[in-house]
Design an enzyme around this catalytic site. Structure first.
Site, mmCIF file in Angstrom:
data_model
loop_
_atom_site.group_PDB
_atom_site.id
_atom_site.type_symbol
_atom_site.label_atom_id
_atom_site.label_comp_id
_atom_site.label_asym_id
_atom_site.label_seq_id
_atom_site.Cartn_x
_atom_site.Cartn_y
_atom_site.Cartn_z
ATOM 1 N N ARG A 90 0.804 -1.141 0.098
ATOM 2 C CA ARG A 90 -0.121 0.041 0.043
ATOM 3 C C ARG A 90 0.829 1.222 0.124
ATOM 4 O O ARG A 90 0.694 2.182 -0.648
ATOM 5 C CB ARG A 90 -1.010 -0.068 1.196
ATOM 6 C CG ARG A 90 -1.636 1.209 1.264
ATOM 7 C CD ARG A 90 -2.499 1.265 2.353
ATOM 8 N NE ARG A 90 -3.189 2.682 2.568
ATOM 9 C CZ ARG A 90 -4.350 2.767 3.555
ATOM 10 N NH1 ARG A 90 -4.716 2.145 4.355
ATOM 11 N NH2 ARG A 90 -4.876 4.149 3.586
ATOM 12 N N ASN A 144 -10.444 -4.122 -0.957
ATOM 13 C CA ASN A 144 -10.287 -2.883 -1.815
ATOM 14 C C ASN A 144 -9.536 -3.296 -3.130
ATOM 15 O O ASN A 144 -8.584 -4.090 -3.252
ATOM 16 C CB ASN A 144 -9.749 -1.757 -1.002
ATOM 17 C CG ASN A 144 -10.264 -0.774 -0.225
ATOM 18 O OD1 ASN A 144 -11.415 -0.634 -0.468
ATOM 19 N ND2 ASN A 144 -9.843 -0.694 0.912
ATOM 20 N N HIS A 195 -16.283 4.157 -3.967
ATOM 21 C CA HIS A 195 -15.598 5.476 -3.770
ATOM 22 C C HIS A 195 -15.843 6.395 -4.756
ATOM 23 O O HIS A 195 -14.897 7.397 -4.819
ATOM 24 C CB HIS A 195 -14.173 5.016 -3.585
ATOM 25 C CG HIS A 195 -13.885 4.389 -2.483
ATOM 26 N ND1 HIS A 195 -12.661 3.773 -2.212
ATOM 27 C CD2 HIS A 195 -14.755 3.961 -1.225
ATOM 28 C CE1 HIS A 195 -12.448 3.216 -0.881
ATOM 29 N NE2 HIS A 195 -13.819 3.319 -0.538
ATOM 30 N N TYR A 246 -14.294 10.665 -1.257
ATOM 31 C CA TYR A 246 -13.120 10.151 -2.271
ATOM 32 C C TYR A 246 -13.393 10.920 -3.482
ATOM 33 O O TYR A 246 -12.409 11.033 -4.183
ATOM 34 C CB TYR A 246 -13.183 8.702 -2.566
ATOM 35 C CG TYR A 246 -12.779 8.022 -1.626
ATOM 36 C CD1 TYR A 246 -11.605 7.339 -1.534
ATOM 37 C CD2 TYR A 246 -13.537 7.457 -0.534
ATOM 38 C CE1 TYR A 246 -11.189 6.492 -0.482
ATOM 39 C CE2 TYR A 246 -13.149 6.722 0.675
ATOM 40 C CZ TYR A 246 -11.987 5.936 0.532
ATOM 41 O OH TYR A 246 -11.229 5.189 1.360
#
Length: 426
Positions: A90, A144, A195, A246
């Site tokens: 990430r 995700n 999102h 988002y």
């Protein structure tokens, strides 16, 4: 009734215990299988999970295993919450794009794209195992980017999947606070993608209370993994809805890029430090309650979203939820098999989408169509390992679309991710 959690070494996992405890009179869970390939974190989180359950008087069988087949076999509900490459991957998703003047983020932009590639690669084995050992199980995906991963399941496997995110339920909580009601009593009307969604109505006893919320000046909650940007009143008037936070990456992209560049730590680096503290807390056998510290990690109301969905699927209560499902004509300007984030009534048979009554602006429609094209191409790239499709997907994305930046960024990100992306090995 057996519930399986894949990715149970996650610091979020104990929240699932709390969701089940709150419903112990409604659902009798016979077994919970906690599975993760990280055995160190799995043991810490699994033991803490057991202590929470016992502290609340539940003697549910808890199976802690790194064996996917054992975890999945005969499951009724499977929650997927994996993070392929863990937090270090990430952090690469967030940092590397900044070198090329691109937004670096966990679920959107080029960082979100590589997160999707890694996750779908791992989900292929998970899907095969579910099809073989629990073909009738409901899979609830939190991994995700949730909408893209759910689209993979629904287009390329036989798994009964529903995607989930905590953004809509967090917005519902905010609306409930403003109008003075329990957010469980609200029925939201959502239009969009994971999102990239808008709450266009919020019904309380049949009356839409969203206008009251908008007039209060509230712009909706900001999720824990980003800084708040105040939306210009003219833009909010044009949107005439509560946008997912988002959308700040799209509506204020230059500001967001500079903000990310100037941060001392990426959100992934912050989360890594928080998780170290959480694991230390979970390791202490005297601790038997979920700590307030977990709120710093994000994922607010995560367990509530997941377990309430399981409740509806199990008890056939037909309650409304905002979930990621196939469009099937609900959003008229998207394809029927596109996965979208909309309001549905949930029963034992699955999700029944609620027809939309509100419209969104032409600009919002155009943005949604562009991002949906990117999402379709992302799934195709993940399944085929075709590099040209990678470029097509990233050129279609509104936050990227600059080949001079895309090409070197892709080369570097493929290099650091190659162990998780065997299809792309030359």
């Amino acid at each position: 009734m057996k519930i399986t959690v894949i990715g149970a070494g996650s610091s979020y996992c104990p929240e699932i215990a709390m969701g089940l405890i709150q419903r112990k009179e409604i659902m009798q869970v016979d077994e919970i299988a906690l599975m993760d390939i990280d055995e160190y974190k799995l043991q810490i989180v699994g033991n803490f999970f057991q202590r929470i359950m016992k502290n609340h008087g539940l003697n549910t069988k808890i199976t802690i295993t790194s064996d996917l087949q054992e975890a999945v076999k005969n499951a009724d509900f499977i929650i997927t919450q994996i993070r392929v490459g863990k937090m270090d991957a990430r952090i690469n998703d967030e940092k590397i794009p900044l070198k090329y003047n691109l937004i670096g983020q966990e679920t959107t932009g080029i960082g979100g794209f590589f997160c999707a590639l890694r996750t779908i690669e791992a989900m292929e084995k998970i899907a095969e195992t579910i099809e073989q050992f629990s073909p009738n199980a409901w899979l609830i995906n939190f991994a995700n980017p949730s909408g893209i991963v759910t689209e993979y399941f629904l287009k390329h496997t036989k798994v009964k999947a529903i995607g989930l995110c905590n953004v809509p339920i967090t917005i519902a909580e905010t609306i409930g606070d403003i109008v003075g009601c329990d957010y469980h009593d609200l029925q939201l009307e959502s239009i969009g993608l994971n999102h990239l969604s808008y709450i266009t109505a919020a019904y309380l006893d049949g009356k839409d209370v969203l206008e009251q919320v908008l007039k209060s000046g509230n712009q909706g909650p900001t999720m824990a993994n980003m800084k708040r940007i105040e939306i210009d009143t003219d833009l909010l008037r044009l949107i005439s809805a509560i946008p997912s936070s988002y959308l700040g990456y799209y509506n204020y992209r230059s500001k967001k890029l500079e903000e990310l560049k100037n941060e001392k730590l990426t959100r992934g680096e912050e989360c890594k430090l928080i998780e170290e503290k959480l694991m230390e807390y979970y390791s202490n056998e005297e601790n038997i309650e979920v700590p307030e510290m977990l709120n710093e990690r994000g994922g607010h109301l995560y367990s509530e979203a997941a377990v309430s969905l399981i409740e509806s699927l199990h008890t056939n209560n037909h309650k409304p939820h905002v979930v990621n499902v196939c469009n099937r004509g609900v959003i008229p300007f998207l394809l029927d098999d596109d996965v979208v984030e909309v309001s549905c009534f949930i029963s034992r048979d699955g999700a029944e989408s609620v027809p939309l009554t509100k419209n969104i602006s032409p600009a919002s429609k155009s943005l949604m169509q562009s991002v949906k094209l990117y999402e379709r191409l992302t799934v195709q790239a993940a399944v085929t390992g075709d590099k040209d499709t990678v470029y097509e997907a990233l050129m279609a994305h509104p936050l990227i679309g600059d080949f001079e930046k895309i090409k070197p960024a892709v080369e570097e990100m493929l290099q650091v991710n190659i162990e998780y992306l065997p299809k792309f090995k030359v």
